[in-house]
Design an enzyme around this catalytic site. Structure first.
Site, PDB file in Angstrom:
ATOM      1  N   LYS A  22       0.833  -1.210   0.000  1.00 39.75           N
ATOM      2  CA  LYS A  22       0.000   0.000   0.000  1.00 39.75           C
ATOM      3  C   LYS A  22       0.866   1.258   0.000  1.00 39.75           C
ATOM      4  O   LYS A  22       0.629   2.191  -0.777  1.00 39.75           O
ATOM      5  CB  LYS A  22      -0.915  -0.008   1.234  1.00 39.75           C
ATOM      6  CG  LYS A  22      -1.618   1.318   1.465  1.00 39.75           C
ATOM      7  CD  LYS A  22      -2.386   1.360   2.754  1.00 39.75           C
ATOM      8  CE  LYS A  22      -1.554   1.586   3.978  1.00 39.75           C
ATOM      9  NZ  LYS A  22      -1.258   2.964   4.347  1.00 39.75           N
ATOM     10  N   ASN A  23       1.868   1.291   0.857  1.00 40.75           N
ATOM     11  CA  ASN A  23       2.639   2.535   0.993  1.00 40.75           C
ATOM     12  C   ASN A  23       3.500   2.830  -0.237  1.00 40.75           C
ATOM     13  O   ASN A  23       3.763   3.998  -0.538  1.00 40.75           O
ATOM     14  CB  ASN A  23       3.499   2.494   2.260  1.00 40.75           C
ATOM     15  CG  ASN A  23       2.637   2.642   3.511  1.00 40.75           C
ATOM     16  OD1 ASN A  23       1.458   2.991   3.412  1.00 40.75           O
ATOM     17  ND2 ASN A  23       3.212   2.365   4.669  1.00 40.75           N
ATOM     18  N   CYS A 117      -2.447  12.924  13.377  1.00 38.38           N
ATOM     19  CA  CYS A 117      -3.350  11.802  13.215  1.00 38.38           C
ATOM     20  C   CYS A 117      -3.280  10.948  14.467  1.00 38.38           C
ATOM     21  O   CYS A 117      -2.594  11.306  15.416  1.00 38.38           O
ATOM     22  CB  CYS A 117      -3.028  11.000  11.961  1.00 38.38           C
ATOM     23  SG  CYS A 117      -1.586   9.993  12.152  1.00 38.38           S
ATOM     24  N   ARG A 122       3.063  14.211  13.604  1.00 38.49           N
ATOM     25  CA  ARG A 122       3.505  14.064  12.215  1.00 38.49           C
ATOM     26  C   ARG A 122       3.781  15.377  11.458  1.00 38.49           C
ATOM     27  O   ARG A 122       3.053  15.738  10.516  1.00 38.49           O
ATOM     28  CB  ARG A 122       2.523  13.174  11.455  1.00 38.49           C
ATOM     29  CG  ARG A 122       2.355  11.841  12.142  1.00 38.49           C
ATOM     30  CD  ARG A 122       1.489  10.902  11.401  1.00 38.49           C
ATOM     31  NE  ARG A 122       2.189  10.163  10.379  1.00 38.49           N
ATOM     32  CZ  ARG A 122       1.660   9.137   9.718  1.00 38.49           C
ATOM     33  NH1 ARG A 122       0.443   8.743   9.976  1.00 38.49           N
ATOM     34  NH2 ARG A 122       2.335   8.501   8.805  1.00 38.49           N
ATOM     35  N   ILE A 124       5.711  17.995   8.809  1.00 42.21           N
ATOM     36  CA  ILE A 124       6.216  17.760   7.440  1.00 42.21           C
ATOM     37  C   ILE A 124       7.351  18.744   7.098  1.00 42.21           C
ATOM     38  O   ILE A 124       7.602  19.043   5.937  1.00 42.21           O
ATOM     39  CB  ILE A 124       5.091  17.866   6.383  1.00 42.21           C
ATOM     40  CG1 ILE A 124       4.366  19.201   6.472  1.00 42.21           C
ATOM     41  CG2 ILE A 124       4.097  16.728   6.500  1.00 42.21           C
ATOM     42  CD1 ILE A 124       3.732  19.556   5.146  1.00 42.21           C
ATOM     43  N   ASP A 305       5.296   0.017  11.945  1.00 45.45           N
ATOM     44  CA  ASP A 305       4.029  -0.526  11.442  1.00 45.45           C
ATOM     45  C   ASP A 305       3.825  -1.990  11.832  1.00 45.45           C
ATOM     46  O   ASP A 305       2.763  -2.558  11.568  1.00 45.45           O
ATOM     47  CB  ASP A 305       3.958  -0.400   9.909  1.00 45.45           C
ATOM     48  CG  ASP A 305       3.652   1.025   9.476  1.00 45.45           C
ATOM     49  OD1 ASP A 305       3.443   1.882  10.342  1.00 45.45           O
ATOM     50  OD2 ASP A 305       3.642   1.278   8.251  1.00 45.45           O
ATOM     51  N   ILE A 327       9.389   5.921  16.785  1.00 45.73           N
ATOM     52  CA  ILE A 327       9.067   6.695  15.565  1.00 45.73           C
ATOM     53  C   ILE A 327       7.861   7.626  15.793  1.00 45.73           C
ATOM     54  O   ILE A 327       7.909   8.805  15.472  1.00 45.73           O
ATOM     55  CB  ILE A 327       8.771   5.770  14.365  1.00 45.73           C
ATOM     56  CG1 ILE A 327       9.870   4.714  14.195  1.00 45.73           C
ATOM     57  CG2 ILE A 327       8.576   6.582  13.090  1.00 45.73           C
ATOM     58  CD1 ILE A 327      11.199   5.178  13.688  1.00 45.73           C
ATOM     59  N   ARG A 397      -8.571   0.342   5.405  1.00 47.08           N
ATOM     60  CA  ARG A 397      -7.719   1.279   4.666  1.00 47.08           C
ATOM     61  C   ARG A 397      -6.495   0.577   4.098  1.00 47.08           C
ATOM     62  O   ARG A 397      -5.923   1.032   3.111  1.00 47.08           O
ATOM     63  CB  ARG A 397      -7.244   2.406   5.591  1.00 47.08           C
ATOM     64  CG  ARG A 397      -8.344   3.332   6.017  1.00 47.08           C
ATOM     65  CD  ARG A 397      -7.811   4.410   6.907  1.00 47.08           C
ATOM     66  NE  ARG A 397      -6.719   5.102   6.240  1.00 47.08           N
ATOM     67  CZ  ARG A 397      -6.155   6.204   6.692  1.00 47.08           C
ATOM     68  NH1 ARG A 397      -6.582   6.752   7.810  1.00 47.08           N
ATOM     69  NH2 ARG A 397      -5.170   6.773   6.041  1.00 47.08           N
TER      70      ARG A 397
HETATM   71  C1  UD1 Z   1       5.439   6.274   6.458  1.00 55.45           C
HETATM   72  C2  UD1 Z   1       4.380   5.221   6.320  1.00 55.45           C
HETATM   73  C3  UD1 Z   1       3.875   4.797   7.697  1.00 55.45           C
HETATM   74  C4  UD1 Z   1       5.047   4.362   8.567  1.00 55.45           C
HETATM   75  C5  UD1 Z   1       6.120   5.430   8.594  1.00 55.45           C
HETATM   76  C6  UD1 Z   1       7.382   4.989   9.307  1.00 55.45           C
HETATM   77  C7  UD1 Z   1       3.362   5.785   4.214  1.00 55.45           C
HETATM   78  C8  UD1 Z   1       2.162   6.289   3.506  1.00 55.45           C
HETATM   79  N1  UD1 Z   1       3.281   5.779   5.538  1.00 55.45           N
HETATM   80  O1  UD1 Z   1       4.830   7.409   7.082  1.00 55.45           O
HETATM   81  O2  UD1 Z   1       2.969   3.709   7.518  1.00 55.45           O
HETATM   82  O3  UD1 Z   1       4.577   4.158   9.896  1.00 55.45           O
HETATM   83  O4  UD1 Z   1       6.496   5.771   7.248  1.00 55.45           O
HETATM   84  O5  UD1 Z   1       7.903   3.851   8.713  1.00 55.45           O
HETATM   85  O6  UD1 Z   1       4.324   5.358   3.610  1.00 55.45           O
HETATM   86  N2  UD1 Z   1       9.099  13.508  10.670  1.00 55.45           N
HETATM   87  C9  UD1 Z   1       9.474  14.797  10.952  1.00 55.45           C
HETATM   88  N3  UD1 Z   1       9.412  15.729   9.958  1.00 55.45           N
HETATM   89  C10 UD1 Z   1       9.026  15.412   8.698  1.00 55.45           C
HETATM   90  C11 UD1 Z   1       8.642  14.095   8.405  1.00 55.45           C
HETATM   91  C12 UD1 Z   1       8.691  13.159   9.426  1.00 55.45           C
HETATM   92  O7  UD1 Z   1       9.845  15.122  12.086  1.00 55.45           O
HETATM   93  O8  UD1 Z   1       8.993  16.304   7.832  1.00 55.45           O
HETATM   94  C13 UD1 Z   1       9.158  12.491  11.736  1.00 55.45           C
HETATM   95  C14 UD1 Z   1       7.802  11.855  12.044  1.00 55.45           C
HETATM   96  O9  UD1 Z   1       7.060  12.611  12.972  1.00 55.45           O
HETATM   97  C15 UD1 Z   1       8.216  10.497  12.580  1.00 55.45           C
HETATM   98  C16 UD1 Z   1       9.484  10.165  11.746  1.00 55.45           C
HETATM   99  O10 UD1 Z   1       9.927  11.405  11.239  1.00 55.45           O
HETATM  100  O11 UD1 Z   1       8.607  10.618  13.931  1.00 55.45           O
HETATM  101  C17 UD1 Z   1       9.253   9.204  10.625  1.00 55.45           C
HETATM  102  O12 UD1 Z   1       8.154   9.640   9.841  1.00 55.45           O
HETATM  103  P1  UD1 Z   1       8.036   9.309   8.289  1.00 55.45           P
HETATM  104  O13 UD1 Z   1       9.069   8.282   7.925  1.00 55.45           O
HETATM  105  O14 UD1 Z   1       8.018  10.569   7.521  1.00 55.45           O
HETATM  106  O15 UD1 Z   1       6.613   8.637   8.207  1.00 55.45           O
HETATM  107  P2  UD1 Z   1       5.555   8.814   7.039  1.00 55.45           P
HETATM  108  O16 UD1 Z   1       6.241   8.946   5.726  1.00 55.45           O
HETATM  109  O17 UD1 Z   1       4.558   9.840   7.430  1.00 55.45           O
END
Ligand code: UD1
Length: 430
Positions: A22-23, A117, A122, A124, A305, A327, A397
């Site tokens: 899915k991801n 969420c 989370r 960005i 996950d 994480i 989902r």
């Molecule tokens: C993706 C996966 C999710 C999985 C996660 C970690 C998808 C759609 N989702 O989520 O299922 O649990 O990877 O393997 O692929 N962070 C920041 N700043 C940022 C981005 C992230 O601080 O700009 C932090 C997050 O809060 C978290 C860590 O980095 O603590 C990892 O997050 P990230 O790898 O970005 O997860 P997602 O891509 O959202």
């Protein structure tokens, strides 16, 4: 509201076919609009998140043709808008991949800002840092991220946090920037590699995906491609832990065993027998499970996950286990639900201590999020008596035909909508 009703106690036994990741699929669908030629994507999982992403893509005017439930054709030449609405972001955060894809192709995109969420806040910031480093101006306006650039230029970028989303999003933009981008401290998850392979199949020039450094030589345009998505290592791992918790014997088919290394290693730690084949893995669980320590980490570490699924197995293991969730800050809530089934757990923010118990007893519980929901279903399958899982919309989902696959392994589980159906199930199972 749909619920799962489960009569626990049957070991899961047999073979189960694993679908596409899915991801990986979510990002690949977004990347597919970056060419004006037709892209065919196969091995898509038939789950709700994918349908939302396809709606988001057709919402901006791309042509989306479902060939069958696992195959789609996308043509991005008909795109008329560059604005992704909050409705989509609210349903799936991953629609923010359209920011990287559209910014790369059109040098402009507007995407509603995702909020927090169930599993954490989370941020960005790393995505935005990457787009800015490529030369984009980013403005947050009326709840939207507005990204724009006259020209995107290759850059040298170091991520402060290892982020799957930021790595993929910035990689997509950089694929169509001028010159060379070097991204350091990137995520190495199999789906990062899959997205890079897909972009390369469309003519991008991306090297190093799967290592800490990705080098991207930008190209002017991308072309048509036919691509099959990798198997879902989280779906596979979920069935592997379902085998562990129910004392079963399950073979997951159509997987890449290498992607399951950290999961396999933990299954062996807790006393399961694991047999690896070219594209299948068999898990046999006999006797009492053993306790262990788990810390979630970016790939190749143990995946966040897969944390709730191992948590359920550990709650049935002999001795004291610990889980450190490093994480996401809010990913242990399911343990309070599990306690309602008899688990003995102590939660201290992102750290949990689990004292194994001999048996769970069935109860009514709620799925707090996608993976935790699947884990509670596993708990129900391992429990004595009847378990009802609420809020299964989260599970739908990300798991295709979850109950059907579990039933094919001997699990006694039905999807129900009302008290009448619950009663019917109870009469049937006695
Ligand atoms: C993706 C996966 C999710 C999985 C996660 C970690 C998808 C759609 N989702 O989520 O299922 O649990 O990877 O393997 O692929 N962070 C920041 N700043 C940022 C981005 C992230 O601080 O700009 C932090 C997050 O809060 C978290 C860590 O980095 O603590 C990892 O997050 P990230 O790898 O970005 O997860 P997602 O891509 O959202």
């Amino acid at each position: 509201m749909e619920q799962y009703i489960i009569k626990g106690g049957n070991p899961l036994v047999g073979e189960v076919e694993i679908g596409g990741a899915k991801n990986a699929a979510l990002a690949i669908l977004a990347a597919a609009v970056m060419t004006d030629e037709t892209v065919l994507i196969d091995n898509l999982p038939d789950v709700n998140d994918i349908n939302v992403m396809l709606d988001a893509i057709s919402g901006i005017g791309a042509t989306v043709k479902r060939v069958d439930c696992h195959t789609v054709k996308i043509n991005g030449s008909t795109i008329g808008g560059l604005n992704i609405d909050y409705d989509f972001i609210k349903k799936i955060r991953a629609s923010y991949y359209l920011l990287g894809a559209l910014l790369g192709k059109y040098k402009r995109a507007e995407v509603a800002l995702p909020g927090g969420c169930n599993i954490g806040s989370r941020p960005i910031d790393q995505h935005l840092k990457g787009f800015r480093a490529l030369g984009a101006e980013i403005e947050i306006k009326n709840g939207k991220i507005v990204a724009e650039a006259d020209v995107l230029r290759g850059t040298h970028l170091y991520f402060d946090v290892v982020s799957v989303g930021a790595t993929i999003n910035v990689m997509m933009s950089a694929a169509m920037a001028d010159g060379l981008t070097v991204m350091e401290n990137v995520a190495k998850e199999p789906h990062v590699v899959d997205v890079a392979n897909f972009l390369n199949s469309m003519g991008a020039n991306i090297r190093g995906a799967g290592t800490d450094v990705i080098r991207i030589r930008g190209v002017k345009s991308l072309r048509k491609s036919e691509y099959s998505i990798i198997p879902d290592q989280i779906e596979a791992g979920t069935f592997m832990f379902a085998a562990a918790a129910t004392k079963g014997d399950v073979t997951v088919l159509n997987v890449i065993p290498k992607h399951l290394d950290s999961t396999i290693s933990k299954l062996i730690d807790i006393g399961c027998e694991v047999e690896e084949f070219d594209d299948a893995v068999r898990v046999v669980s006999k006797g009492k499970l053993k306790c262990t320590q788990v810390k979630t980490l970016p790939y190749p570490g143990y995946p966040t996950d897969m944390q709730p699924q191992i948590g359920v197995a550990l709650a049935l293991a002999g001795g004291t286990s610990t889980i450190t969730e490093s994480i996401f800050e809010n990913r242990l809530k399911y343990l309070s639900e599990l306690a309602r089934m008899g688990a003995n757990v102590k939660i201290d923010r992102s750290f949990a201590t689990i004292e194994g118990v001999r048996k769970f007893s069935g109860a009514r519980v709620s799925a707090p999020d996608l993976r935790a929901g699947a884990a509670l279903v596993i708990a129900g399958l391992a429990a004595e008596g009847i378990t009802i899982v609420d809020d299964i919309v989260y599970i739908q989902r990300g798991y295709e035909n979850f109950e059907g696959k579990l039933r094919s392994l001997g699990g006694v589980i039905e999807r129900v909508v009302d008290a009448k159906e619950i009663q019917k199930f109870k009469l049937k199972v006695g």
